[in-house]
Design a protein around this motif. Structure first.
Motif, mmCIF file in Angstrom:
data_model
loop_
_atom_site.group_PDB
_atom_site.id
_atom_site.type_symbol
_atom_site.label_atom_id
_atom_site.label_comp_id
_atom_site.label_asym_id
_atom_site.label_seq_id
_atom_site.Cartn_x
_atom_site.Cartn_y
_atom_site.Cartn_z
ATOM 1 N N VAL A 488 27.002 28.066 62.898
ATOM 2 C CA VAL A 488 26.104 29.217 62.978
ATOM 3 C C VAL A 488 26.181 29.947 61.643
ATOM 4 C CG1 VAL A 488 25.646 31.437 64.082
ATOM 5 C CG2 VAL A 488 26.273 29.460 65.478
ATOM 6 N N ILE A 489 25.030 30.087 60.990
ATOM 7 C CA ILE A 489 24.963 30.756 59.690
ATOM 8 C C ILE A 489 24.466 32.176 59.919
ATOM 9 C CG2 ILE A 489 23.945 30.704 57.391
ATOM 10 C CD1 ILE A 489 23.612 27.649 57.812
ATOM 11 N N ARG A 490 25.320 33.139 59.603
ATOM 12 C CA ARG A 490 25.012 34.560 59.816
ATOM 13 C C ARG A 490 25.115 35.262 58.464
ATOM 14 N NH1 ARG A 490 28.104 37.058 64.681
ATOM 15 N NH2 ARG A 490 26.384 35.985 65.761
ATOM 16 N N GLY A 491 23.982 35.385 57.782
ATOM 17 C CA GLY A 491 24.003 35.942 56.435
ATOM 18 C C GLY A 491 24.772 35.022 55.518
ATOM 19 N N ASP A 492 25.832 35.528 54.891
ATOM 20 C CA ASP A 492 26.659 34.725 53.996
ATOM 21 C C ASP A 492 27.814 34.045 54.739
ATOM 22 O OD1 ASP A 492 25.106 35.479 51.824
ATOM 23 O OD2 ASP A 492 26.325 37.269 51.420
ATOM 24 N N GLU A 493 27.944 34.327 56.026
ATOM 25 C CA GLU A 493 29.054 33.770 56.804
ATOM 26 C C GLU A 493 28.632 32.462 57.478
ATOM 27 O OE1 GLU A 493 32.080 35.128 60.442
ATOM 28 O OE2 GLU A 493 30.259 36.278 60.002
ATOM 29 N N VAL A 494 29.520 31.461 57.436
ATOM 30 C CA VAL A 494 29.292 30.200 58.124
ATOM 31 C C VAL A 494 30.369 30.048 59.193
ATOM 32 C CG1 VAL A 494 29.156 27.690 57.916
ATOM 33 C CG2 VAL A 494 28.253 29.140 56.084
ATOM 34 N N ILE A 495 29.950 29.965 60.442
ATOM 35 C CA ILE A 495 30.879 29.898 61.573
ATOM 36 C C ILE A 495 30.884 28.469 62.109
ATOM 37 C CG2 ILE A 495 31.458 30.830 63.848
ATOM 38 C CD1 ILE A 495 29.685 33.295 63.042
ATOM 39 N N ASP A 496 32.008 27.782 61.968
ATOM 40 C CA ASP A 496 32.134 26.425 62.483
ATOM 41 C C ASP A 496 32.526 26.476 63.954
ATOM 42 O OD1 ASP A 496 31.746 24.464 60.259
ATOM 43 O OD2 ASP A 496 33.290 25.708 59.322
ATOM 44 N N LEU A 497 31.819 25.702 64.780
ATOM 45 C CA LEU A 497 32.079 25.684 66.213
ATOM 46 C C LEU A 497 32.603 24.317 66.638
ATOM 47 C CD1 LEU A 497 28.970 27.673 67.502
ATOM 48 C CD2 LEU A 497 31.297 28.500 67.188
ATOM 49 N N PRO A 498 33.321 24.243 67.758
ATOM 50 C CA PRO A 498 33.886 22.974 68.221
ATOM 51 C C PRO A 498 32.876 22.141 69.007
ATOM 52 C CG PRO A 498 34.588 24.750 69.658
ATOM 53 C CD PRO A 498 33.795 25.391 68.552
ATOM 54 N N THR A 499 33.360 21.106 69.675
ATOM 55 C CA THR A 499 32.491 20.167 70.394
ATOM 56 C C THR A 499 31.633 20.848 71.447
ATOM 57 O OG1 THR A 499 34.155 18.461 70.065
ATOM 58 C CG2 THR A 499 32.482 18.027 71.722
ATOM 59 N N THR A 500 32.159 21.884 72.064
ATOM 60 C CA THR A 500 31.377 22.662 73.026
ATOM 61 C C THR A 500 31.761 24.122 72.893
ATOM 62 O OG1 THR A 500 30.779 22.906 75.360
ATOM 63 C CG2 THR A 500 33.059 22.314 74.889
ATOM 64 N N ALA A 501 30.777 25.007 73.044
ATOM 65 C CA ALA A 501 31.067 26.429 72.871
ATOM 66 C C ALA A 501 29.970 27.263 73.509
ATOM 67 C CB ALA A 501 31.203 26.787 71.387
ATOM 68 N N LEU A 502 30.279 28.546 73.659
ATOM 69 C CA LEU A 502 29.343 29.547 74.163
ATOM 70 C C LEU A 502 29.407 30.717 73.193
ATOM 71 C CD1 LEU A 502 27.583 30.415 76.709
ATOM 72 C CD2 LEU A 502 29.647 31.588 77.485
ATOM 73 N N MET A 503 28.259 31.170 72.690
ATOM 74 C CA MET A 503 28.274 32.213 71.667
ATOM 75 C C MET A 503 27.009 33.057 71.764
ATOM 76 S SD MET A 503 28.520 31.725 67.517
ATOM 77 C CE MET A 503 28.475 33.145 66.411
ATOM 78 N N THR A 504 27.163 34.371 71.731
ATOM 79 C CA THR A 504 26.030 35.280 71.687
ATOM 80 C C THR A 504 25.577 35.436 70.239
ATOM 81 O OG1 THR A 504 26.796 36.501 73.628
ATOM 82 C CG2 THR A 504 25.202 37.595 72.208
ATOM 83 N N LEU A 505 24.316 35.191 70.007
ATOM 84 C CA LEU A 505 23.776 35.193 68.650
ATOM 85 C C LEU A 505 23.101 36.523 68.330
ATOM 86 C CD1 LEU A 505 22.159 31.632 68.748
ATOM 87 C CD2 LEU A 505 24.404 32.255 67.837
ATOM 88 N N GLN A 506 22.878 36.729 67.048
ATOM 89 C CA GLN A 506 22.174 37.908 66.577
ATOM 90 C C GLN A 506 20.842 37.491 65.945
ATOM 91 O OE1 GLN A 506 24.737 39.918 63.799
ATOM 92 N NE2 GLN A 506 26.439 40.116 65.268
ATOM 93 N N LYS A 507 19.906 38.413 65.935
ATOM 94 C CA LYS A 507 18.622 38.147 65.292
ATOM 95 C C LYS A 507 18.847 37.716 63.850
ATOM 96 C CE LYS A 507 14.184 40.335 64.184
ATOM 97 N NZ LYS A 507 13.375 41.578 64.288
ATOM 98 N N GLY A 508 18.230 36.598 63.464
ATOM 99 C CA GLY A 508 18.379 36.071 62.118
ATOM 100 C C GLY A 508 19.405 34.964 61.995
#
Length: 560
Positions: A488-508
């Motif tokens: 998940v790319i959030r601005g300049d931040e790159v969030i690496d996720l595992p094989t399965t995950a649950l995540m609330t996203l933000q606009k953009g």
């Protein structure tokens, strides 16, 4: 061939055509993109005893388990009073179903008041209730994954179309309009099958149609026995594993011991990992269908009809309490991940007996990807897709690019269809991934990458995938393929996720999924120079990849 045999062959092909027409009706009538575009559904014709006689060329893992669902239904229901408006409805994975999203409907076919067969189909439903829209990755029991429908004998006219069963089911679904649309597409497909079979019986006689069904099964058994007999007698063992359990770090292993003896086969899964508390269990029906499909892939006879007679000569032993046959109540939402390892383990075993028939591992996984948004008015938007990867290379051919795996065979969902009905997301990128194939004499196919931007707040990502840790494996000296990832790319931040995950996203936010390719077959040093040159010209591989794996194929100036 005698005149009678000719007529039986014509009738057998007519029955197969009916199954295919049912499939076309189901796809064209469906509301959701997962059925209408991805074609995550299947249709079949069964004889009066519930044996699948013919099935549409759709999803092997669905069709391969339909007769298991019918047998479980027979064991629980009294079918002595069925009539033309009767139907059997279920989704229970512990009564022959696969996972709760797959609704199964059987309806009887009568000719001159005599039962001559059944029509049936499966369709993957977008939402079936449960602990969360999308994928409830924390489900620790089946009930948390959605509404459980045991085999029910219903009356179509009384219980559906606003009747009690209709109201009960869709009161438990977050997207009832889409769900009803897909459900009644299933009913329409069955209605078409009933009418066509009745017409066939009227034209050619009820008894001859029934006889053609029986002959089709016996004919398939004969061809299946002959095909298995081309594999040497012996016993071999293969293993494969999924990355890990939900939030785990230990691989879950599937072990298959295959014994071939004079046209028969035993597939024993003793040694497979114990069942888990998460969704990574494969229901028995799914494991059986995966095992049969794995064997059929490797037979020299590629035109054997796909029906229940394929199962007669194969004894499949699935120890209860393992990830290939969990005990009642365990969640099974991501059952396809383990089902694919059933296929891989069988191929690993039989690759020792018939190495020239067994491809290198493909990505052989389904990524189930959901982006869900709860609306202020109480409605729910659900983007769902089922995604594949690259195929493994094999003797005499390279692997195919970016396809659903052989067990699912779903279609690609066009971006236009996705964006048309999902205004909360935008597809930024959808492309093949260079160098994601495994190198070999015959290279694997490429995986692909998708970048999806979230346009509004309050969107929840949930998914499951595979091969984030362990890549598809090469064969005969071929190299492994690239692994998958989700970021998940959030601005300049790159969030690496595992094989399965649950995540609330933000606009953009941008969800970037990359799935792996297929592995290579054979020593890369044996790949022909013109094939390497073609791959470079088409942009499938970079010069760096070619330099690392195929330096033999170029003049020094070409790789400098």
């Amino acid at each position: 061939m005698s005149a009678d045999q000719t007529k039986l062959a014509i009738l057998a092909n007519a029955i197969r055509a009916i199954a295919n027409e049912m499939g076309a009706i189901l796809v064209r009538s469906a509301f959701s993109t997962i059925v209408r575009e991805a074609r995550d559904c299947s249709t079949a014709i069964l004889d009066a005893h519930g044996n699948v006689v013919s099935q549409a060329e759709m999803i092997p893992i669905h069709n391969g388990g339909l007769s298991e669902a019918f047998r479980a239904s027979v064991a629980q229901l009294d079918l002595t009073t069925i009539g033309p408006t009767s139907a059997i409805l279920l989704n229970d994975p512990y009564a022959g179903g696969q996972h709760l999203n797959d609704f199964i409907i059987f309806q009887p076919v009568f000719a001159e008041n005599v039962l001559i067969g059944w029509v049936g189909n499966t369709a993957h439903h977008l939402d079936v209730g449960g602990g969360g829209a999308g994928i409830n990755i924390d489900a620790a029991e089946l009930l948390q994954e959605g509404i459980v429908i045991p085999p029910l004998l219903i009356d179509v006219e009384r219980d559906l179309f606003g009747g009690a069963i209709d109201r009960l089911i869709f009161a438990n679904v977050r997207t009832p309009d889409i769900g009803r649309g897909d459900f009644y597409a299933q009913v329409a497909a069955n209605r078409t099958g009933i009418e066509r079979l009745q017409d066939l019986a009227k034209r050619h006689g009820r008894d001859l149609v029934v006889h053609a069904m029986a002959e089709t099964l016996d004919y398939t058994e004969r061809r299946m026995r002959a095909a298995i007999a081309t594999i040497p007698n012996g016993t071999w063992t293969g293993e494969a594993c999924i990355d890990a359990d939900v939030r785990g770090d230990v691989p879950l292993k599937v072990v298959a011991t295959v014994t071939v003896a004079d046209g028969t086969m035993v597939l024993d899964f003793t040694g497979t990992a114990p069942e888990v508390r998460s969704m990574f269990n494969s229901s028995k029906s799914s494991s059986l269908a995966a095992a049969i499909s794995a064997v059929r892939c490797l037979l020299a006879d590629k035109d054997i009809p796909a029906n229940d007679a394929c199962n007669r000569l194969i004894d499949i032993r699935l120890p209860e309490g393992t990830i290939v046959n969990p005990r009642r109540g365990r969640p099974v939402r991501a059952r396809i991940a383990v089902s694919y390892r059933v296929l891989d383990a069988i191929h690993e075993a039989l690759g020792q007996a018939v190495p020239d028939r067994v491809p290198a591992q493909g990505f052989n996984s389904t990524t189930g990807l959901y982006l869900v948004q709860e609306r202020p008015n109480g409605g729910t938007r659900i983007y769902a897709d089922v995604l594949g990867g690259g195929y493994g290379g094999a003797p005499q051919y390279d692997g195919a690019h970016a396809l659903a795996g052989v067990l699912s065979s779903s279609r690609n969902t066009p971006i236009e269809s996705i964006e048309q009905i999902h205004p909360h997301i935008r597809m930024l990128r959808y492309a093949l991934v260079q160098d994601s194939c495994g190198a070999g004499k015959w290279r694997g196919g490429l995986g692909f990458a998708r970048a999806i931007q979230v346009l509004e707040d309050n969107v929840v990502l949930s998914y499951y995938s595979e091969h984030f840790r362990y890549p598809p494996r090469g064969k005969a000296g071929g190299r492994d393929a690239a692994r998958a990832s989700l970021k998940v790319i959030r601005g300049d931040e790159v969030i690496d996720l595992p094989t399965t995950a649950l995540m609330t996203l933000q606009k953009g936010d941008i969800v970037q999924l990359t799935v792996g390719g297929g592995a290579g077959w054979g020593d890369p040093a044996e790949r022909l120079a013109e094939l390497v040159e073609r791959d470079l010209e088409q942009g499938l591989i970079t010069p760096e990849f070619a330099r690392a794996h195929y330096a033999h194929a170029f003049k020094s100036a070409r790789v400098a």
